[in-house]
Design a protein around this motif. Structure first.
Motif, PDB file in Angstrom:
ATOM      1  N   ARG A  26      54.484  -0.353  18.362  1.00  0.00           N
ATOM      2  CA  ARG A  26      55.461  -1.197  18.789  1.00  0.00           C
ATOM      3  C   ARG A  26      56.517  -1.558  17.609  1.00  0.00           C
ATOM      4  N   ASP A  27      55.892  -1.651  16.491  1.00  0.00           N
ATOM      5  CA  ASP A  27      56.595  -1.867  15.173  1.00  0.00           C
ATOM      6  C   ASP A  27      57.259  -0.619  14.615  1.00  0.00           C
ATOM      7  N   ASP A  28      57.179   0.709  15.207  1.00  0.00           N
ATOM      8  CA  ASP A  28      57.597   1.767  14.521  1.00  0.00           C
ATOM      9  C   ASP A  28      58.875   2.137  15.352  1.00  0.00           C
ATOM     10  N   ASP A  29      60.075   2.668  14.533  1.00  0.00           N
ATOM     11  CA  ASP A  29      61.130   2.886  15.160  1.00  0.00           C
ATOM     12  C   ASP A  29      61.143   4.605  15.641  1.00  0.00           C
ATOM     13  N   GLU A  30      60.062   5.094  15.399  1.00  0.00           N
ATOM     14  CA  GLU A  30      60.129   6.382  15.641  1.00  0.00           C
ATOM     15  C   GLU A  30      60.008   6.872  17.241  1.00  0.00           C
ATOM     16  N   SER A  31      60.848   7.587  17.353  1.00  0.00           N
ATOM     17  CA  SER A  31      60.650   8.071  18.898  1.00  0.00           C
ATOM     18  C   SER A  31      59.557   9.159  19.228  1.00  0.00           C
ATOM     19  N   ASN A  32      59.297   9.857  20.312  1.00  0.00           N
ATOM     20  CA  ASN A  32      58.352  10.708  20.855  1.00  0.00           C
ATOM     21  C   ASN A  32      56.880  10.091  20.478  1.00  0.00           C
ATOM     22  N   ARG A  33      56.783   8.970  21.165  1.00  0.00           N
ATOM     23  CA  ARG A  33      55.479   8.032  21.013  1.00  0.00           C
ATOM     24  C   ARG A  33      54.528   8.783  21.996  1.00  0.00           C
ATOM     25  N   VAL A  34      53.669   9.319  21.916  1.00  0.00           N
ATOM     26  CA  VAL A  34      52.699   9.637  22.895  1.00  0.00           C
ATOM     27  C   VAL A  34      51.228   9.154  22.747  1.00  0.00           C
ATOM     28  N   LEU A  35      50.244   8.883  23.702  1.00  0.00           N
ATOM     29  CA  LEU A  35      49.109   8.442  23.879  1.00  0.00           C
ATOM     30  C   LEU A  35      48.401   9.349  24.535  1.00  0.00           C
ATOM     31  N   VAL A  36      47.319  10.201  24.034  1.00  0.00           N
ATOM     32  CA  VAL A  36      46.494  11.136  24.754  1.00  0.00           C
ATOM     33  C   VAL A  36      45.067  10.076  24.795  1.00  0.00           C
ATOM     34  N   LEU A  37      45.110  10.083  26.195  1.00  0.00           N
ATOM     35  CA  LEU A  37      44.032   9.172  26.741  1.00  0.00           C
ATOM     36  C   LEU A  37      42.784  10.008  27.202  1.00  0.00           C
ATOM     37  N   LEU A  38      41.675   9.989  26.596  1.00  0.00           N
ATOM     38  CA  LEU A  38      40.444  10.903  27.228  1.00  0.00           C
ATOM     39  C   LEU A  38      39.365   9.838  27.660  1.00  0.00           C
ATOM     40  N   THR A  39      39.010  10.006  29.020  1.00  0.00           N
ATOM     41  CA  THR A  39      38.202   8.967  29.316  1.00  0.00           C
ATOM     42  C   THR A  39      37.437   9.770  30.646  1.00  0.00           C
ATOM     43  N   ASP A  40      36.402   9.691  31.147  1.00  0.00           N
ATOM     44  CA  ASP A  40      35.651  10.098  32.236  1.00  0.00           C
ATOM     45  C   ASP A  40      35.620   9.126  33.210  1.00  0.00           C
ATOM     46  N   GLY A  41      35.596   7.728  33.196  1.00  0.00           N
ATOM     47  CA  GLY A  41      35.271   6.673  34.076  1.00  0.00           C
ATOM     48  C   GLY A  41      36.636   5.994  34.580  1.00  0.00           C
ATOM     49  N   GLN A  42      35.988   4.851  35.156  1.00  0.00           N
ATOM     50  CA  GLN A  42      37.171   3.829  35.656  1.00  0.00           C
ATOM     51  C   GLN A  42      36.827   2.766  34.694  1.00  0.00           C
ATOM     52  N   ASN A  43      38.242   1.684  34.671  1.00  0.00           N
ATOM     53  CA  ASN A  43      38.272   0.611  34.055  1.00  0.00           C
ATOM     54  C   ASN A  43      37.047  -0.485  34.332  1.00  0.00           C
ATOM     55  N   THR A  44      35.934  -0.677  33.677  1.00  0.00           N
ATOM     56  CA  THR A  44      35.045  -1.588  33.945  1.00  0.00           C
ATOM     57  C   THR A  44      34.832  -2.845  32.890  1.00  0.00           C
ATOM     58  N   ALA A  45      35.841  -2.788  31.932  1.00  0.00           N
ATOM     59  CA  ALA A  45      35.668  -3.889  30.932  1.00  0.00           C
ATOM     60  C   ALA A  45      37.163  -4.187  30.291  1.00  0.00           C
ATOM     61  N   GLY A  46      37.393  -5.087  29.425  1.00  0.00           N
ATOM     62  CA  GLY A  46      38.527  -5.567  28.699  1.00  0.00           C
ATOM     63  C   GLY A  46      39.280  -6.592  29.458  1.00  0.00           C
ATOM     64  N   ASN A  47      40.451  -7.004  28.676  1.00  0.00           N
ATOM     65  CA  ASN A  47      41.218  -8.031  29.086  1.00  0.00           C
ATOM     66  C   ASN A  47      42.365  -7.696  30.009  1.00  0.00           C
ATOM     67  N   LEU A  48      42.740  -6.213  29.825  1.00  0.00           N
ATOM     68  CA  LEU A  48      44.000  -5.711  30.963  1.00  0.00           C
ATOM     69  C   LEU A  48      43.578  -4.840  31.748  1.00  0.00           C
ATOM     70  N   THR A  49      43.981  -4.877  32.936  1.00  0.00           N
ATOM     71  CA  THR A  49      43.736  -3.444  33.781  1.00  0.00           C
ATOM     72  C   THR A  49      44.700  -2.247  33.345  1.00  0.00           C
TER      73      THR A  49
END
Length: 222
Positions: A184-207
């Protein structure tokens, strides 16, 4: 390469001698704080070995103090930075299901986390000029490595990750949200998240759906 960031601090080395030479002597009836471990050495006669031992000890302590204040540091090889590089955050699932050994690597069965490390090692090696970060998540998500051009460190932190480190469940939404927060605080473009998971969301504060809206708002590609 070893160097001192503030080498001019060594100009203070003769300060105790200057103070001793030019300030008036302290009167005998003046109160002072004395160190019990060196009191006897300091009060010895000027030519005695005990006094020289005390002076040597104090000089060594002063030298070490000045050396510390001068900020000694090791500098590695300079890293080439390309302005067009991407900002890539890797988010790796460490939940219990990643322990299932249903992957094949070089003719042998390995668990899913081992396969992820193998695949990402090659991916990280190819990211010359990109900034990489690493997030690990299970019951919650936490930042293991902030954004850096040091690919070797990111790879090392990934290889040192172990199952059960953050719990057994899967907080996908929190992992996405934490990634967006780091971008969020970075002005750079081309921001990419590589998400590696094998399951469904079962925990946490956000869906994951809520986290996806957040990622879209800050132009983060997943």
């Amino acid at each position: 390469m070893f160097e001192f960031d503030w080498p001019w601090m060594f100009l203070l080395l003769p300060l105790p001698f200057i103070v001793w030479k030019w300030l008036p002597p302290v009167r005998k009836n003046r109160s002072a704080i004395r160190l019990p471990s060196t009191y006897g050495l300091a009060e010895s006669s000027p030519g005695s070995g005990r006094r020289w031992l005390w002076l040597s000890l104090m000089s060594l302590c002063w030298l070490m103090l000045i050396a510390a204040v001068a900020k000694p540091q090791w500098l590695g090889e300079p890293l080439a930075v390309r302005a067009e590089g991407r900002e890539i955050m890797l988010a790796v699932d460490l939940s219990g299901s990643m322990e299932i050994a249903d992957m094949q690597l070089d003719g042998r069965s390995v668990d899913r986390l081992t396969m992820v490390k193998h695949v990402l090692s090659d991916f990280i090696a190819r990211r010359e000029g990109d900034r990489l970060g690493l997030i690990l998540f299970a019951d919650t998500a936490y930042l293991q490595t902030p954004m850096t051009y040091d690919r070797n460190t990111v790879k090392q932190m990934l290889n040192e990750s172990v199952l059960g480190l953050v719990g057994e469940r899967t907080a996908i939404g929190d992992a996405i949200a934490l990634s967006v927060k780091r971008f969020r605080d970075d002005d750079e473009s081309n921001r990419v998240l590589v998400l590696l998971t094998d399951g469904q969301n079962t925990a946490g504060n956000l869906t994951p759906e809520q986290a996806l809206e957040l990622a879209q708002a800050y132009d983060v590609t997943i």
